[in-house]
Design a protein around this motif. Structure first.
Motif, PDB file in Angstrom:
ATOM      1  N   GLU A  98       0.671  -1.167  -0.010  1.00  0.00           N
ATOM      2  CA  GLU A  98      -0.386  -0.066  -0.235  1.00  0.00           C
ATOM      3  C   GLU A  98       0.581   1.627   0.093  1.00  0.00           C
ATOM      4  O   GLU A  98       0.156   2.372  -0.370  1.00  0.00           O
ATOM      5  CB  GLU A  98      -0.933   0.085   1.307  1.00  0.00           C
ATOM      6  N   LEU A  99       2.170   0.932   0.663  1.00  0.00           N
ATOM      7  CA  LEU A  99       3.163   2.472   0.584  1.00  0.00           C
ATOM      8  C   LEU A  99       4.325   2.262   0.027  1.00  0.00           C
ATOM      9  O   LEU A  99       5.097   3.194  -0.740  1.00  0.00           O
ATOM     10  CB  LEU A  99       3.583   2.328   1.151  1.00  0.00           C
ATOM     11  N   ALA A 100       4.362   1.888  -1.241  1.00  0.00           N
ATOM     12  CA  ALA A 100       5.570   1.676  -2.082  1.00  0.00           C
ATOM     13  C   ALA A 100       4.629   1.691  -3.493  1.00  0.00           C
ATOM     14  O   ALA A 100       3.887   1.334  -4.448  1.00  0.00           O
ATOM     15  CB  ALA A 100       5.422  -0.158  -2.157  1.00  0.00           C
ATOM     16  N   LYS A 107      -0.028   6.399   4.484  1.00  0.00           N
ATOM     17  CA  LYS A 107      -0.155   6.312   2.732  1.00  0.00           C
ATOM     18  C   LYS A 107      -0.862   7.646   2.449  1.00  0.00           C
ATOM     19  O   LYS A 107      -0.970   8.541   1.143  1.00  0.00           O
ATOM     20  CB  LYS A 107      -2.296   6.528   3.142  1.00  0.00           C
ATOM     21  N   ARG A 108      -0.511   9.283   2.771  1.00  0.00           N
ATOM     22  CA  ARG A 108      -0.827  10.267   2.889  1.00  0.00           C
ATOM     23  C   ARG A 108       0.353  10.830   2.063  1.00  0.00           C
ATOM     24  O   ARG A 108      -0.023  11.083   0.743  1.00  0.00           O
ATOM     25  CB  ARG A 108      -1.586  11.423   3.820  1.00  0.00           C
ATOM     26  N   ASP A 109       0.997  10.447   2.925  1.00  0.00           N
ATOM     27  CA  ASP A 109       2.857  10.988   1.747  1.00  0.00           C
ATOM     28  C   ASP A 109       2.344  10.078   0.686  1.00  0.00           C
ATOM     29  O   ASP A 109       2.718  10.685  -0.907  1.00  0.00           O
ATOM     30  CB  ASP A 109       3.665  10.737   2.794  1.00  0.00           C
ATOM     31  N   GLU A 157      -7.299   8.803  -4.502  1.00  0.00           N
ATOM     32  CA  GLU A 157      -7.782   8.598  -3.640  1.00  0.00           C
ATOM     33  C   GLU A 157      -8.497  10.357  -2.497  1.00  0.00           C
ATOM     34  O   GLU A 157      -9.155  10.463  -2.568  1.00  0.00           O
ATOM     35  CB  GLU A 157      -7.779   7.974  -2.185  1.00  0.00           C
ATOM     36  N   GLN A 158      -6.382  10.401  -2.348  1.00  0.00           N
ATOM     37  CA  GLN A 158      -6.550  11.798  -1.881  1.00  0.00           C
ATOM     38  C   GLN A 158      -6.423  13.297  -2.727  1.00  0.00           C
ATOM     39  O   GLN A 158      -7.725  14.329  -2.320  1.00  0.00           O
ATOM     40  CB  GLN A 158      -5.522  12.185  -1.261  1.00  0.00           C
ATOM     41  N   THR A 159      -6.804  12.981  -4.178  1.00  0.00           N
ATOM     42  CA  THR A 159      -6.691  13.760  -5.304  1.00  0.00           C
ATOM     43  C   THR A 159      -8.448  14.357  -5.180  1.00  0.00           C
ATOM     44  O   THR A 159      -9.073  15.608  -5.674  1.00  0.00           O
ATOM     45  CB  THR A 159      -5.861  13.297  -6.494  1.00  0.00           C
TER      46      THR A 159
END
Length: 720
Positions: A625-627, A648-650, A669-671
């Motif tokens: 999920e972070l890679a 996750k935000r970064d 998702e953040q966008t």
């Protein structure tokens, strides 16, 4: 005319010589390039020299990494790695302490380079370092540098930790167990033992037998943050290597020695900020402690167990003990059996035989443990809960047993009981270290919250699932605030009433949905390009600010940091290694450069090369999920720059920024959330003057043109 693609303009420098400005042809063999450089300075025996990057870690240039040389790179001519390794290892035999220290300092600086490390290892460099460590003639700087160089060389994975000798490990253990020891030695010794424990089960048992838990507790109580962190790292490594029974004995002993209280008072509430590595180890300790509940969670109640039947009867008697039972007299056996069935029904069991309710796993016996703990440690609240609901109408009573069983399942899900430890998470709860029996204490607060919410919702038996959904939301929202004590948790969760939950839901829904009127949708569509441009600008600014990333080694340790940022002109990504605790480096000090024009594509999740080969177990889910990775041209080959985002935000911000840089759509998702928030705000600002004015579904019709235009004023006529 532009130079060919495989030719780069660079500078080569050497002490006491005028630097050379050359055009390096990447198609030429490196030996030929070296000879030309040496000839320009009238140096013979070019095979004795090598090229290094002048900045950063001064890595040696090889055929494998020469494509990292870019236009404007500065190289330096230095001794070949094999000769340098031979020279430094020879100086380790010096009788002069200062000579050995200087050799070790230079060795530590170069040990992170794979080429140099292989030369040292091939010349029995590890053996020579282990001799220095085992002899222990100098317990100060020489020993500290020796341990550091040994750790750096072992990190390359060329030699297995399992090859270490037992006497060597015992000697390192002795440094950990010494009372008077240089402050720089013991953190390194603890770090080495942690690596041994995680990598070699056999040597891990040796470390466990040789390092007393009391000794680690002593190190944890020293007001030295680095020593505390390394001691906690070894402690969690020993706990992870133990089986369930041993782990329980170890944790029981640690709690008896007041480790929990010390962590709560002197680490969590320390004046110094909590480091990421310590936060990770506190998360692991919390997960392992809660993991001790898993066997009870996975074990159904045994109807034939006399002990478990007596526990059920004790639960009933704590709520409904009559005078006859307490005096040993009372109704007949049949009458007593009938009363027991009725009382178990009042307790909220669904079956006439309560054992059948507890055969479900999870939560199994853990639900019974919670109910018994509540009845013994909060008897007044327990009796009030049961008797209060017994006096209500049947359809409005809150079933204690059914609620407790479901609530135990809910708490296990929220606290991830039984799930494997994440290798990167830092999400521990300070409240966990605030009191003993934290899981059962949390249940006592939650079951009373459930009864309170039940009454606020005026719920019936048909509303049971709805009530549980609200309670889940109340608990999850409050846990996310990370309250530092159980009392603070109780205060915050009780303040989050059913009405407040509804208000929060409505607010979030309004933020997310907005209005669906066609004119508003049309306005939102017109605003989107401008707002997406604003988001794109923010993402690129975030890349220009840069970020620290952690390196994941073969054993997934995260003890090395590197920094990456985008140049202000958005044409080059610059990056390089940094030491933990240092301020973020300046743009000029970063040694590595990656032109944006060379980037091919952006990879995310399981497509990334640095996680693709790691398998698909639960423990790797957080890494997937972070890679993310950048694929770029490395000469004629394809190379990768690999990232593991801190959060996750970064991850969303960086993948969006890189996508914008490459001209691709930002699809995170953040966008979506940021765009929705900006659209909602901008739409509300545009519609401020239309508040309370109904907006029609369709635009009003345009009236037909007038029959004549005589009403038009002719400005050409001059008035008298």
């Amino acid at each position: 005319m532009a130079p060919p693609r495989n030719v780069v303009k660079i500078a080569v420098q050497m002490p006491d010589a005028i630097p050379q400005l050359i055009q390096l042809d990447q198609a030429k063999p490196l030996a030929t390039v070296l000879k030309e450089v040496c000839d320009a300075w009238s140096l013979t025996h070019s095979e004795r020299y090598a090229l290094q990057f002048a900045d950063g870690q001064k890595r040696y240039i090889t055929e494998n990494n020469r494509m990292e040389i870019k236009n404007g790179s500065i190289l330096c001519l230095s001794t070949a790695p094999d000769l340098e390794a031979e020279k430094l290892l020879g100086r380790l035999q010096s009788t002069s302490r200062e000579g050995r220290c200087e050799a070790l300092r230079h060795l530590v600086l170069l040990a992170s380079d794979m080429t140099f490390a292989q030369e040292v290892i091939s010349r029995d460099g590890l053996q020579r370092l282990s001799t220095i460590i085992e002899n222990g003639d100098d317990l100060g700087e020489v020993l500290a540098l020796g341990l550091k160089a040994f750790l750096e060389l072992m990190e390359h994975g060329v030699v297995s930790w399992e090859t270490l000798s037992i006497p060597f490990v015992k000697k390192v253990v002795s440094y950990v167990n010494m009372n008077l020891m240089d402050a720089s030695v013991q953190p390194l010794a603890l770090g080495l033992l942690e690596s041994v424990t995680l990598s070699s089960p056999a040597l891990g048992l040796l470390v466990k037998s040789e390092v007393p838990l009391d000794r680690l507790l002593v190190h944890l109580q020293v007001m030295n943050q680095q020593l505390q962190t390394k001691a906690m790292a070894l402690l969690t490594a020993l706990l992870q290597g133990a089986n369930l029974t041993e782990r329980k004995h170890m944790l029981d002993y640690l709690w008896q020695r007041n480790l929990r209280q010390f962590i709560y008072k002197n680490i969590i509430h320390s004046v110094a900020p909590l480091g990421d590595e310590m936060a990770h180890h506190l998360y692991i300790l919390q997960s392992l402690t809660l993991g001790l509940l898993e066997p009870r969670m996975r074990t159904p109640l045994d109807s034939y167990s006399q002990e478990q039947r007596e526990q059920l009867q004790a639960l009933r008697q704590a709520a409904f003990e009559s005078e006859g039972e307490s005096l040993g007299t009372g109704p007949s056996a049949d009458r007593r059996r009938s009363l027991c069935v009725q009382e178990f029904r009042k307790l909220g069991f669904s079956n006439s035989n309560p054992a059948h309710d507890l055969e479900r796993v999870p939560p199994g016996l853990l639900a019974l443990d919670n109910m018994l703990y509540f009845s013994k440690h909060a008897p007044n609240a327990y009796s009030r809960f049961v008797l209060e609901n017994s006096s209500r109408e049947d359809k409005h009573e809150c079933p204690f047993a059914r609620s407790s069983i479901q609530l135990t399942v809910l708490l296990c899900e929220l606290l991830r009981v039984g799930e494997p430890c994440s290798e990167t998470a830092q999400d521990f709860s300070p409240m966990f270290y605030g009191q003993d029996q934290s899981f059962h204490e949390l249940f006592c607060v939650a079951i009373q919250l459930l009864n309170k919410t039940w009454k606020e919702m005026r719920a019936t038996q048909e509303d049971f699932d709805k009530v549980m959904q609200v309670v889940r939301e109340q608990l999850a929202r409050t846990l996310a605030l990370k309250p530092t004590s159980l009392e603070l948790f109780r205060t915050k969760v009780n303040a989050l009433t059913y009405g407040e939950v509804l208000r929060l839901r409505q607010t979030e829904r309004l933020h997310q949905e907005g209005t669906l009127a066609p004119p508003i949708l049309e306005l939102r569509e017109k605003l989107k390009p401008e707002l997406l441009g604003l988001i794109r600008q923010q993402r690129l600014l975030r890349l220009c600010e840069g970020m620290l990333f952690r390196k994941i080694s073969s054993r997934r340790r995260q003890d090395k940091l590197w920094f990456c940022c985008l140049s202000p002109n958005h044409k080059v990504l610059q990056y390089g290694d940094v030491e933990e605790g240092d301020n973020p480096p300046t743009l000029e000090s970063l040694p590595e450069q990656l032109p944006v024009a060379d980037i091919r594509t952006l990879l995310m999740g399981k497509d990334c090369p640095h996680v693709r080969e790691k398998g698909s177990g639960k423990q790797n889910k957080d890494l997937y999920e972070l890679a993310f990775s950048i694929s770029y041209d490395h000469g004629e080959k394809e190379a990768y720059l690999n990232f593991i985002a801190p959060s996750k935000r970064d991850f969303h911000l960086w993948t969006d920024g890189l996508s914008a840089l490459l001209g691709s759509p930002m699809g995170s998702e953040q966008t979506r959330l940021d765009l929705e928030q900006l659209l909602t705000m901008e739409t509300k600002l545009r519609l401020l003057e239309l508040e309370n004015v109904p907006i029609p579904e369709n635009p009003p019709p345009v009236p037909p043109p007038p029959t004549n235009f005589n009403f038009c004023y002719d400005y050409s006529i001059t008035e008298p």
